[in-house]
Scaffold this motif. Structure first.
Motif, PDB file in Angstrom:
ATOM      1  N   CYS A  95       0.844  -1.195   0.000  1.00 22.57           N
ATOM      2  CA  CYS A  95       0.000   0.000   0.000  1.00 22.57           C
ATOM      3  C   CYS A  95       0.877   1.243   0.000  1.00 22.57           C
ATOM      4  O   CYS A  95       0.928   2.008   0.975  1.00 22.57           O
ATOM      5  CB  CYS A  95      -0.926  -0.006   1.219  1.00 22.57           C
ATOM      6  N   ARG A 123      -0.705   6.440  -3.299  1.00 23.15           N
ATOM      7  CA  ARG A 123      -1.511   6.423  -4.519  1.00 23.15           C
ATOM      8  C   ARG A 123      -1.362   7.728  -5.297  1.00 23.15           C
ATOM      9  O   ARG A 123      -1.032   8.761  -4.732  1.00 23.15           O
ATOM     10  CB  ARG A 123      -2.998   6.203  -4.164  1.00 23.15           C
ATOM     11  N   GLU A 135       2.041   4.104 -10.831  1.00 25.15           N
ATOM     12  CA  GLU A 135       1.078   3.222 -10.175  1.00 25.15           C
ATOM     13  C   GLU A 135       0.203   2.520 -11.207  1.00 25.15           C
ATOM     14  O   GLU A 135      -0.324   3.146 -12.128  1.00 25.15           O
ATOM     15  CB  GLU A 135       0.199   4.019  -9.210  1.00 25.15           C
ATOM     16  N   ARG A 185      -3.811  -0.147  -7.555  1.00 24.47           N
ATOM     17  CA  ARG A 185      -4.711   0.812  -6.912  1.00 24.47           C
ATOM     18  C   ARG A 185      -5.956   0.113  -6.367  1.00 24.47           C
ATOM     19  O   ARG A 185      -6.444   0.448  -5.281  1.00 24.47           O
ATOM     20  CB  ARG A 185      -5.105   1.898  -7.908  1.00 24.47           C
ATOM     21  N   LYS A 221      -5.077  -1.690  -3.120  1.00 21.34           N
ATOM     22  CA  LYS A 221      -4.947  -0.729  -2.015  1.00 21.34           C
ATOM     23  C   LYS A 221      -6.323  -0.288  -1.525  1.00 21.34           C
ATOM     24  O   LYS A 221      -6.565  -0.207  -0.309  1.00 21.34           O
ATOM     25  CB  LYS A 221      -4.140   0.482  -2.467  1.00 21.34           C
ATOM     26  N   ASP A 254       0.825   5.124   1.943  1.00 22.94           N
ATOM     27  CA  ASP A 254      -0.308   5.982   1.571  1.00 22.94           C
ATOM     28  C   ASP A 254      -0.889   6.681   2.801  1.00 22.94           C
ATOM     29  O   ASP A 254      -0.931   6.110   3.899  1.00 22.94           O
ATOM     30  CB  ASP A 254      -1.379   5.125   0.888  1.00 22.94           C
TER      31      ASP A 254
END
Length: 488
Positions: free
Chosen positions: A311, A314, A319, A324, A327, A363
């Motif tokens: 994680c 973002r 990415e 994504r 996560k 993140d």
């Protein structure tokens, strides 16, 4: 010698024994024991030869057990039918004895003769299955007394099954519940089941030197809610996530295992490879299935090592879409776990422990969900002495070794670095002993000749070769991040 043939013969011997064909089983056992004996004579490696001798001994014990079963069955065969049936003729002379049909040799287990009643006689004529069973099952359903031949056959065929069941009962596996994977992909369930390290990792607080602040926080976050469930409710509800930050080798993984041991939770060890799949959409399913299994096995500790790889931040240019989605699912599930804790008792608690060496790459949403963020520093002077004692408790240490002086010299070393120092120093005496010896002379050395104490000179030589793995610049980055985002 064909090793596959040896394995195949041993397998056939066991299968015939379980099916009740003991004569064929004995033949296969005799053959495989002789094959292993010839194979051992061709080996030169003593360790490998010892392992094969152990296998041969185990097969010989199974062979003797099969012979014992055959002897028991022969004792039944030795009884005369007239002696067995004489009392029954006196009791009910109007019902003649009926001899069962001959049984094929491959299905013959027990030959004790019984007198069936008339209903069973008619059923045997109409039912091929009973004819095939022969003397093993001549009694009808209404017969109250158990049949000795049927019981003997059942005992003979179920010997291995009973032994396996006994082992399971002794280990406690029979009492452990199993997750029902109905509605989920069985391969995904199996992959996560393999990541259940242990329901008791057997790592205690005493096995971890120093880190008293981290231990205190983890007790408050995980252990105390299990001990005082009435207190940790409402605004005092347990923390749903703890992030451990620090340099590599400082004991973050051991702390997670100690938490699972102290409060008796099931321990999930999760990494990025666990939640990664080449198929579209399966990674998100794995994340959801992980938390469903964690709730099922609750109380549970989910330890996510190197959480920055799962994680990361973002919105970056590199990415991927699949990353994504994973996560997002992880963040949703962690919020779901927190909501479940509001009203549930601590016995259903799911605690997420995360560890990272790069906290600045995590993140922001995950950082918010990991409510407690603690720093796992390098060991202090007292902690270094404790680590030396823990690592050297299984070896002899010379009287001239001053652990306090060595602890001063290894300032800045992580826990893993100190373990490497102790391991290398404990091997110095062995290296001196075997220097200049031939391979044959090394194999002839006894264990007592190699058990020499670790001296101060051994540590001096080791410290010249092994340096610390954490730089001062790295420590400054961790301290700056904790000053901004820490939550101890």
């Amino acid at each position: 010698m064909n090793l596959a043939e040896i394995c195949d013969n041993a397998k056939k011997g066991r299968e015939y024994a379980l099916l009740g064909n003991y004569e064929s089983s004995v033949v296969y056992y005799q053959g495989v024991i002789q094959q292993i004996h010839k194979h051992c004579q061709s080996l030169r490696d003593p360790a490998l030869k010892a392992k094969w001798h152990q296998v041969r001994q185990e097969l010989a014990e199974e062979y003797e057990q099969v012979k014992g079963i055959m002897g028991t069955l022969e004792s039944f065969r030795s009884e005369k039918p007239a002696d067995v049936l004489a009392p029954q003729w006196e009791e009910r002379p109007e019902d003649p004895a009926v001899w069962p049909p001959p049984t094929p040799a491959e299905h013959r287990c027990v030959c004790v003769l019984k007198r069936p009643n008339s209903a069973v006689k008619q059923q045997r004529k109409d039912s091929p299955s009973l004819q095939h069973r022969g003397a093993a099952g001549p009694g009808g359903r209404g017969q109250a007394n158990s049949k000795p031949d049927r019981q003997a056959s059942r005992d003979a065929r179920g010997t291995k099954a009973k032994d396996d069941k006994g082992k399971k009962d002794m280990s406690g596996d029979a009492e452990q519940k199993k997750f029902d994977g109905t509605g989920h992909d069985s391969d995904l369930v199996d992959s996560l089941e393999r990541d259940i390290v242990s329901r008791n990792p057997n790592v205690h607080w005493d096995d971890i030197a120093d880190l008293e602040d981290a231990k205190k926080l983890l007790r408050e976050a995980v252990v105390l809610p299990m001990w005082m469930p009435d207190f940790f409710k409402g605004i005092r509800r347990p923390w749903k996530g703890v992030l451990m930050v620090g340099p590599p080798g400082t004991g973050k993984t051991m702390l997670a295992k100690a938490v699972a041991t102290e409060c008796g939770t099931t321990f999930f060890n999760v990494s990025s490879s666990t939640l990664t799949s080449k198929y579209r959409g399966e990674s998100e399913k794995l994340v959801r299935l992980l938390f469903e299994m964690a709730r099922f096995y609750a109380p549970t500790t989910i330890f996510i090592d190197e959480v920055d790889s799962i994680c990361g931040r973002r919105g970056t240019s590199d990415e991927h879409e699949a990353s994504r989605r994973v996560k997002s699912e992880l963040l949703v599930q962690m919020d779901g776990v927190g909501g479940a804790l509001d009203n549930d008792d601590p016995s259903k608690m799911v605690m997420v422990l995360a560890a990272t060496n790069f906290p600045w790459d995590i993140d922001e949403a995950l950082r918010r969900r990991l409510e407690k963020r603690i720093y796992i520093p390098l060991p202090s002077a007292v902690g270094r002495v404790e680590l030396l004692k823990i690592n050297l408790r299984e070896v002899d240490v010379a009287a001239d070794v001053d652990l306090g002086l060595i602890a001063e010299k290894i300032e800045g070393y992580s826990g893993a670095d100190i373990t490497n120092v102790c391991r290398d120093a404990s091997m110095m005496a062995m290296r001196r002993r075997i220097q200049g010896l031939s391979p044959e002379e090394i194999r002839a050395l006894s264990k007592d000749e190699l058990q020499m104490p670790v001296t101060r000179e051994d540590f001096t030589l080791t410290l010249k070769k092994i340096s610390k793995s954490v730089s001062t610049a790295d420590l400054e980055k961790y301290e700056a991040w904790m000053a901004e985002f820490g939550s101890v």
